[in-house]
Motif scaffolding. Structure first.
Motif, PDB file in Angstrom:
ATOM      1  N   VAL A 129       0.851  -1.204   0.000  1.00 50.31           N
ATOM      2  CA  VAL A 129       0.000   0.000   0.000  1.00 50.31           C
ATOM      3  C   VAL A 129       0.878   1.242   0.000  1.00 50.31           C
ATOM      4  O   VAL A 129       0.613   2.213  -0.718  1.00 50.31           O
ATOM      5  N   TYR A 130       1.955   1.212   0.776  1.00 52.64           N
ATOM      6  CA  TYR A 130       2.852   2.361   0.873  1.00 52.64           C
ATOM      7  C   TYR A 130       3.583   2.655  -0.444  1.00 52.64           C
ATOM      8  O   TYR A 130       4.170   3.723  -0.593  1.00 52.64           O
ATOM      9  N   GLN A 131       3.558   1.761  -1.383  1.00 51.96           N
ATOM     10  CA  GLN A 131       4.144   2.034  -2.696  1.00 51.96           C
ATOM     11  C   GLN A 131       3.298   3.039  -3.489  1.00 51.96           C
ATOM     12  O   GLN A 131       3.797   3.663  -4.420  1.00 51.96           O
ATOM     13  N   TYR A 132       2.030   3.187  -3.096  1.00 53.14           N
ATOM     14  CA  TYR A 132       1.110   4.034  -3.865  1.00 53.14           C
ATOM     15  C   TYR A 132       0.596   5.238  -3.102  1.00 53.14           C
ATOM     16  O   TYR A 132       0.179   6.224  -3.717  1.00 53.14           O
ATOM     17  N   VAL A 133       0.600   5.163  -1.770  1.00 54.82           N
ATOM     18  CA  VAL A 133       0.190   6.296  -0.944  1.00 54.82           C
ATOM     19  C   VAL A 133       1.164   6.423   0.221  1.00 54.82           C
ATOM     20  O   VAL A 133       1.802   5.454   0.615  1.00 54.82           O
ATOM     21  N   ARG A 134       1.258   7.632   0.761  1.00 55.51           N
ATOM     22  CA  ARG A 134       2.205   7.886   1.861  1.00 55.51           C
ATOM     23  C   ARG A 134       1.668   7.392   3.200  1.00 55.51           C
ATOM     24  O   ARG A 134       2.425   7.272   4.154  1.00 55.51           O
ATOM     25  N   GLY A 135       0.391   7.141   3.266  1.00 51.37           N
ATOM     26  CA  GLY A 135      -0.222   6.685   4.505  1.00 51.37           C
ATOM     27  C   GLY A 135      -1.729   6.787   4.401  1.00 51.37           C
ATOM     28  O   GLY A 135      -2.290   7.084   3.345  1.00 51.37           O
ATOM     29  N   LYS A 136      -2.377   6.554   5.508  1.00 49.71           N
ATOM     30  CA  LYS A 136      -3.836   6.571   5.566  1.00 49.71           C
ATOM     31  C   LYS A 136      -4.396   7.934   5.143  1.00 49.71           C
ATOM     32  O   LYS A 136      -5.316   7.996   4.321  1.00 49.71           O
ATOM     33  N   ASP A 137      -3.849   9.013   5.681  1.00 47.17           N
ATOM     34  CA  ASP A 137      -4.355  10.344   5.334  1.00 47.17           C
ATOM     35  C   ASP A 137      -4.224  10.617   3.845  1.00 47.17           C
ATOM     36  O   ASP A 137      -5.127  11.180   3.219  1.00 47.17           O
ATOM     37  N   ASP A 138      -3.100  10.233   3.271  1.00 45.39           N
ATOM     38  CA  ASP A 138      -2.889  10.419   1.836  1.00 45.39           C
ATOM     39  C   ASP A 138      -3.899   9.604   1.029  1.00 45.39           C
ATOM     40  O   ASP A 138      -4.449  10.093   0.044  1.00 45.39           O
ATOM     41  N   ALA A 139      -4.171   8.394   1.463  1.00 44.46           N
ATOM     42  CA  ALA A 139      -5.146   7.549   0.760  1.00 44.46           C
ATOM     43  C   ALA A 139      -6.530   8.184   0.800  1.00 44.46           C
ATOM     44  O   ALA A 139      -7.225   8.251  -0.224  1.00 44.46           O
ATOM     45  N   PHE A 140      -6.937   8.672   1.966  1.00 40.42           N
ATOM     46  CA  PHE A 140      -8.259   9.303   2.073  1.00 40.42           C
ATOM     47  C   PHE A 140      -8.317  10.608   1.297  1.00 40.42           C
ATOM     48  O   PHE A 140      -9.330  10.923   0.677  1.00 40.42           O
ATOM     49  N   ARG A 141      -7.253  11.358   1.322  1.00 37.45           N
ATOM     50  CA  ARG A 141      -7.227  12.618   0.569  1.00 37.45           C
ATOM     51  C   ARG A 141      -7.346  12.351  -0.932  1.00 37.45           C
ATOM     52  O   ARG A 141      -8.103  12.997  -1.631  1.00 37.45           O
ATOM     53  N   ARG A 142      -6.598  11.373  -1.414  1.00 36.86           N
ATOM     54  CA  ARG A 142      -6.674  11.030  -2.841  1.00 36.86           C
ATOM     55  C   ARG A 142      -8.060  10.501  -3.206  1.00 36.86           C
ATOM     56  O   ARG A 142      -8.560  10.763  -4.296  1.00 36.86           O
ATOM     57  N   LEU A 143      -8.655   9.756  -2.306  1.00 35.80           N
ATOM     58  CA  LEU A 143     -10.009   9.258  -2.541  1.00 35.80           C
ATOM     59  C   LEU A 143     -10.984  10.425  -2.644  1.00 35.80           C
ATOM     60  O   LEU A 143     -11.809  10.477  -3.572  1.00 35.80           O
ATOM     61  N   ALA A 144     -10.902  11.374  -1.729  1.00 38.13           N
ATOM     62  CA  ALA A 144     -11.771  12.555  -1.774  1.00 38.13           C
ATOM     63  C   ALA A 144     -11.542  13.339  -3.063  1.00 38.13           C
ATOM     64  O   ALA A 144     -12.501  13.777  -3.711  1.00 38.13           O
ATOM     65  N   GLU A 145     -10.282  13.483  -3.464  1.00 40.40           N
ATOM     66  CA  GLU A 145      -9.973  14.187  -4.715  1.00 40.40           C
ATOM     67  C   GLU A 145     -10.600  13.474  -5.906  1.00 40.40           C
ATOM     68  O   GLU A 145     -11.164  14.108  -6.796  1.00 40.40           O
TER      69      GLU A 145
END
Length: 186
Positions: free
Chosen positions: A41-57
């Protein structure tokens, strides 16, 4: 494969969001939902917050794409404005319908998503202002004020029970008043 894998990460993030919400979801949860290790997972996002931010975007960008297509359509101004408003309401109803947690992606007060939500609303205001500037509005409402009134209508419908049922008649009545002619004829 990178884009496809990022899509998988965001899809898994959404699945976790519907179950646990933003606060209770972990990167391990996202990895488990994908069937991969946490390091994958960390290969594509920096962490949980980054994943949620990208999802919202991603979700806001999809809705904004629908709004832009509606604003640029070869249709009467009322239909174009209604399409822009419908894109916002559809995003909210989609998220609200999946889980009580998914509405967190729409919260303008959060540090993670606030700027995304504000930017989305600002872009909708810009699109609506353009439609009203091109079509003309009845006095005393100018294009910016007309756009703000329309956004206020949708914000109200988002929180009203059965707001989706009220959208068509409310938007038609409002747009008829703002454009100075029955919505169906403009």
């Amino acid at each position: 494969m990178g884009t496809d894998r990022l899509t998988e990460v965001l899809d898994a993030t959404y699945a976790c969001l519907t179950r646990y919400g933003v606060r209770r979801t972990t990167v391990d949860d996202i990895a488990t939902a994908m069937g991969v290790s946490r390091s994958a997972v960390y290969q594509y996002v920096r962490g949980k917050d980054d994943a949620f931010r990208r999802l919202a975007e991603r979700l806001h960008a999809q809705a904004l794409g629908r709004a832009r297509r509606a604003a640029a359509a070869d249709a009467p101004p009322a239909a174009r404005a209604k399409g822009v408003l419908g894109a916002k309401l559809a995003l909210v109803l989609h998220l609200a319908g999946d889980s009580p947690h998914t509405a967190e992606l729409l919260d303008e007060r959060t540090r993670l998503f606030g700027d995304i939500c504000h930017g989305f609303t600002d872009e909708l205001r810009h699109l609506l202002t353009g439609v009203f500037a091109e079509a003309g509005t009845t006095a005393p409402a100018g294009p910016v004020q007309a756009a703000d009134v329309c956004i206020a209508l949708v914000l109200g419908l988002e929180s009203a029970p059965g707001g989706e049922r009220l959208f068509d008649p409310a938007a038609d009545a409002l747009l008829a008043g703002l454009l100075g002619a029955p919505a169906a004829t403009r």
